[in-house]
Scaffold this motif. Structure first.
Motif, PDB file in Angstrom:
ATOM      1  N   ASP A 351      43.279  34.492  41.470  1.00  0.00           N
ATOM      2  CA  ASP A 351      42.151  33.585  41.198  1.00  0.00           C
ATOM      3  C   ASP A 351      41.506  33.117  42.505  1.00  0.00           C
ATOM      4  N   PHE A 352      42.363  32.799  43.483  1.00  0.00           N
ATOM      5  CA  PHE A 352      41.845  32.358  44.789  1.00  0.00           C
ATOM      6  C   PHE A 352      40.993  33.470  45.415  1.00  0.00           C
ATOM      7  N   LEU A 353      41.512  34.703  45.375  1.00  0.00           N
ATOM      8  CA  LEU A 353      40.801  35.815  46.013  1.00  0.00           C
ATOM      9  C   LEU A 353      39.493  36.118  45.290  1.00  0.00           C
ATOM     10  N   ARG A 354      39.529  36.019  43.958  1.00  0.00           N
ATOM     11  CA  ARG A 354      38.304  36.266  43.181  1.00  0.00           C
ATOM     12  C   ARG A 354      37.209  35.286  43.619  1.00  0.00           C
ATOM     13  N   GLN A 355      37.612  34.023  43.721  1.00  0.00           N
ATOM     14  CA  GLN A 355      36.631  33.007  44.089  1.00  0.00           C
ATOM     15  C   GLN A 355      36.147  33.183  45.535  1.00  0.00           C
ATOM     16  N   ALA A 356      37.098  33.441  46.444  1.00  0.00           N
ATOM     17  CA  ALA A 356      36.739  33.559  47.864  1.00  0.00           C
ATOM     18  C   ALA A 356      35.840  34.780  48.093  1.00  0.00           C
ATOM     19  N   LEU A 357      36.189  35.925  47.506  1.00  0.00           N
ATOM     20  CA  LEU A 357      35.377  37.138  47.705  1.00  0.00           C
ATOM     21  C   LEU A 357      34.031  36.996  47.008  1.00  0.00           C
ATOM     22  N   GLY A 358      34.012  36.201  45.928  1.00  0.00           N
ATOM     23  CA  GLY A 358      32.769  35.957  45.189  1.00  0.00           C
ATOM     24  C   GLY A 358      31.708  35.290  46.060  1.00  0.00           C
ATOM     25  N   GLU A 359      32.121  34.679  47.170  1.00  0.00           N
ATOM     26  CA  GLU A 359      31.142  34.076  48.076  1.00  0.00           C
ATOM     27  C   GLU A 359      30.440  35.132  48.930  1.00  0.00           C
ATOM     28  N   PHE A 360      30.970  36.373  48.910  1.00  0.00           N
ATOM     29  CA  PHE A 360      30.356  37.446  49.699  1.00  0.00           C
ATOM     30  C   PHE A 360      29.632  38.465  48.823  1.00  0.00           C
ATOM     31  N   THR A 361      30.099  38.614  47.590  1.00  0.00           N
ATOM     32  CA  THR A 361      29.563  39.675  46.738  1.00  0.00           C
ATOM     33  C   THR A 361      29.885  39.408  45.268  1.00  0.00           C
ATOM     34  N   SER A 362      29.081  40.025  44.400  1.00  0.00           N
ATOM     35  CA  SER A 362      29.435  39.949  42.977  1.00  0.00           C
ATOM     36  C   SER A 362      30.098  41.251  42.531  1.00  0.00           C
ATOM     37  N   GLN A 363      30.140  42.222  43.454  1.00  0.00           N
ATOM     38  CA  GLN A 363      30.767  43.512  43.106  1.00  0.00           C
ATOM     39  C   GLN A 363      32.258  43.464  43.454  1.00  0.00           C
ATOM     40  N   ILE A 364      33.047  42.985  42.524  1.00  0.00           N
ATOM     41  CA  ILE A 364      34.488  42.841  42.762  1.00  0.00           C
ATOM     42  C   ILE A 364      35.233  43.545  41.633  1.00  0.00           C
ATOM     43  N   MET A 365      36.258  44.287  41.997  1.00  0.00           N
ATOM     44  CA  MET A 365      37.047  44.971  40.972  1.00  0.00           C
ATOM     45  C   MET A 365      38.497  44.465  41.038  1.00  0.00           C
ATOM     46  N   ILE A 366      38.944  43.878  39.924  1.00  0.00           N
ATOM     47  CA  ILE A 366      40.310  43.330  39.893  1.00  0.00           C
ATOM     48  C   ILE A 366      41.047  43.899  38.686  1.00  0.00           C
ATOM     49  N   PRO A 367      42.096  44.658  38.907  1.00  0.00           N
ATOM     50  CA  PRO A 367      42.869  45.175  37.768  1.00  0.00           C
ATOM     51  C   PRO A 367      43.426  44.020  36.928  1.00  0.00           C
ATOM     52  N   THR A 368      43.608  44.250  35.638  1.00  0.00           N
ATOM     53  CA  THR A 368      44.040  43.147  34.782  1.00  0.00           C
ATOM     54  C   THR A 368      45.528  42.840  34.920  1.00  0.00           C
ATOM     55  N   GLN A 369      46.314  43.834  35.339  1.00  0.00           N
ATOM     56  CA  GLN A 369      47.781  43.651  35.432  1.00  0.00           C
ATOM     57  C   GLN A 369      48.248  43.975  36.846  1.00  0.00           C
ATOM     58  N   PRO A 370      49.173  43.197  37.405  1.00  0.00           N
ATOM     59  CA  PRO A 370      49.737  43.622  38.691  1.00  0.00           C
ATOM     60  C   PRO A 370      50.644  44.840  38.529  1.00  0.00           C
ATOM     61  N   THR A 371      50.781  45.598  39.601  1.00  0.00           N
ATOM     62  CA  THR A 371      51.732  46.718  39.587  1.00  0.00           C
ATOM     63  C   THR A 371      52.978  46.277  40.362  1.00  0.00           C
ATOM     64  N   LEU A 372      53.968  47.160  40.388  1.00  0.00           N
ATOM     65  CA  LEU A 372      55.218  46.831  41.077  1.00  0.00           C
ATOM     66  C   LEU A 372      55.229  47.538  42.432  1.00  0.00           C
ATOM     67  N   LEU A 373      55.374  46.773  43.500  1.00  0.00           N
ATOM     68  CA  LEU A 373      55.518  47.380  44.822  1.00  0.00           C
ATOM     69  C   LEU A 373      57.002  47.361  45.152  1.00  0.00           C
ATOM     70  N   GLN A 374      57.620  48.541  45.205  1.00  0.00           N
ATOM     71  CA  GLN A 374      59.070  48.601  45.426  1.00  0.00           C
ATOM     72  C   GLN A 374      59.374  48.968  46.874  1.00  0.00           C
ATOM     73  N   LEU A 375      59.965  48.036  47.591  1.00  0.00           N
ATOM     74  CA  LEU A 375      60.377  48.287  48.978  1.00  0.00           C
ATOM     75  C   LEU A 375      61.887  48.512  48.985  1.00  0.00           C
TER      76      LEU A 375
END
Ligand SMILES: C=C(O[C@@H]1C=C(C(=O)O)C=C[C@H]1O)C(=O)O
Length: 496
Positions: A351-375
């Protein structure tokens, strides 16, 4: 100001290549530039960049030259700089703006002389041009030093609040190729040109001989007893939970610093080698302040990259251990993906990133679900956010808006930072801070300096943090901190 004063022949790398010798010899008479700085770039065959860093460091006259090394093995990208040619330190409150101006002015005053370089059209938008001269930047987490006065020598002199460096030597390796760049004040007479060309030629040849990393010394490490720290951390989690319950905070990222000692000087490069092999999907880095301290790590978190108007940002939060047994490991991953507490913690960042990037552009792509990053030792919820901006946006404008994200400070940002300043009696320095590079067109990449340690002679300070939201359990959060600390503790022990 890129200039290609060469005939459009492609120079391929190769020892004693006559085309290269001819090209270099022709530079002084062909170049009419009037700029302050000049960069000469030569192509190289693919090489081990960490061994190349070691060779470049030995070439330098000073005993502990500044360096900046950033490698992302999964995408085959390495950017490195060695030896300060020109630098600038900025102060609060507009440190990002000051560094942006310095970078823009410096790179506008630079002529880049590069042989015709066959950049692939298809790869160009995705990959940084290996030939581009860059400015390397480090920003400390806070824009003011912690004045608790409790700091042990490990953390001094540390790194400036904001630091930009134009290095003498740069080396970049991507799928577009490998390039070595020597930057200098523009030579004013023929002899100076010849000296510069000779030095580039010599180093270029050295980097084509078999290179190796220095062998790590046999070390024994002394760790402090962590019981007191475990207690103190869990008390801090309780306090944070109380504050979250009152509604002043939604999330707080509490961190720990552990000081360890070795019986000999700690070596950064073998540890970074260990890290890049163990964590190929992370950004392995080594940054020296030129005064005997090196900040190293393997960060899974990109703050932002900007290339050809395309922004990529990682939202990373929500963690679980890994397990050697495949079925247990899978269960831990599934539980993480279904954990309401972790999903909430993750959503705060999205939500923070959506709002912050929204101050630069309206072209934002955010997947609906997080994926798993396995380290190797830990798994995280990850969302790759993409956005598109015009050429007027500089990467530092975005860094200034994003740092510190709720992944490393908390939310709301101001209240979380105030809480950390009041509570932490140690200096975050480069821990969880933006580290990266910028090119002449304002593109670049910044990572978040987590899974990291500050090495200083025989001592090291190792960092780890964890996000606290309603529902967090103090004991589990401490276990998560231990997992994160282990990234560096194991690498330091295993590589030395
Ligand atoms: C703060 C750190 O990691 C951050 C916190 C995470 C979490 O709380 O789940 C996960 C990844 C990072 O965003 C750290 O490693 O020090």
């Amino acid at each position: 100001m890129p200039v290609s004063p060469l005939p459009h022949t492609t120079i391929s790398p190769g020892l004693d290549n006559p085309a290269v010798a001819e090209w270099l010899a022709a530079i002084p008479e062909r170049s009419q530039m009037e700029t302050t700085w000049v960069s000469l770039t030569l192509p190289l065959p693919e090489l081990d960049t960490l061994a190349a860093l070691s060779a470049l460091l030995s070439h330098c006259h000073s005993s502990q030259p500044w360096h900046f090394y950033l490698e992302h093995p999964h995408t085959h990208q390495v950017i490195l700089g060695v030896e300060v040619l020109h630098d600038f330190q900025a102060q609060a409150p507009d440190r990002f703006e000051q560094i942006r101006l310095f970078s823009q002015q410096t790179l506008a005053e630079l002529t880049q002389i590069t042989p015709a370089w066959p950049l692939s059209e298809e790869l160009a938008p995705r990959l940084p041009d290996p030939t581009g001269t860059r400015i390397f930047c480090t920003f400390s987490f806070f824009d003011q030093a912690n004045d608790s006065g409790l700091e042990p020598p490990t953390t001094t002199p540390g790194f400036p609040i904001a630091w930009a460096v134009l290095p003498r030597w740069q080396l970049a390796q991507t799928d577009q190729g490998t390039a070595l760049t020597l930057t200098s004040k523009r030579p004013r007479h023929d002899q100076a040109w010849q000296g510069l060309i000779k030095e580039l030629w010599m180093v270029w040849q050295t980097l084509q001989t078999p290179l190796s990393l220095p062998l790590p010394p046999k070390l024994s490490l002394t760790l402090p007893n962590l019981d007191a720290q475990a207690q103190a951390f869990q008390t801090q989690v309780q306090q944070a939970l109380q504050e979250i319950a009152t509604g002043t905070l939604e999330k707080l990222v509490l961190a720990c610093a552990i000081d360890i000692r070795a019986n000999q000087d700690l070596q950064g490069l073998p540890t970074v080698h260990h890290l890049r092999q163990t964590y190929p999907s992370c950004y392995s880095f080594s940054i020296s302040n030129g005064q005997g301290q090196t900040f190293i790590g393997a960060s899974p978190e990109r703050l932002v990259s900007l290339a050809a108007g395309h922004i990529r940002v990682d939202a990373l939060a929500g963690s679980a251990p890994r397990d050697q047994q495949a079925d247990v490991d899978q269960r831990l991953g599934l539980e993480l993906q279904q954990s309401q507490k972790d999903l909430r913690e993750h959503q705060v960042i999205v939500d923070f990133l959506r709002q912050a990037l929204g101050e630069f552009t309206s072209q934002i792509m955010i997947p609906t679900q997080p994926t798993l990053l396995q380290l190797a030792n830990i798994q995280h919820l990850q969302t790759l956010i993409q956005a598109w901006v015009g050429t007027e946006v500089h990467i530092l404008d975005i860094v200034a808006r994003l740092h510190p994200t709720p992944a490393v400070a908390g939310h709301p940002q101001r209240q979380a930072c105030q809480h950390l300043v009041n509570q932490e009696d140690w200096e975050r320095g480069l821990y969880a801070a933006p580290l990266g590079w910028i090119n002449a067109t304002g593109e670049g990449e910044f990572i978040v300096g987590i899974r990291s340690a500050l090495l200083s002679g025989k001592e090291a300070r190792v960092y780890g943090g964890a996000g606290i939201v309603a529902g967090s359990e103090p004991e589990r959060e401490w276990e998560e901190i231990l997992l994160k600390l282990k990234t560096l503790l194991t690498a330091l022990a295993g590589s030395n």
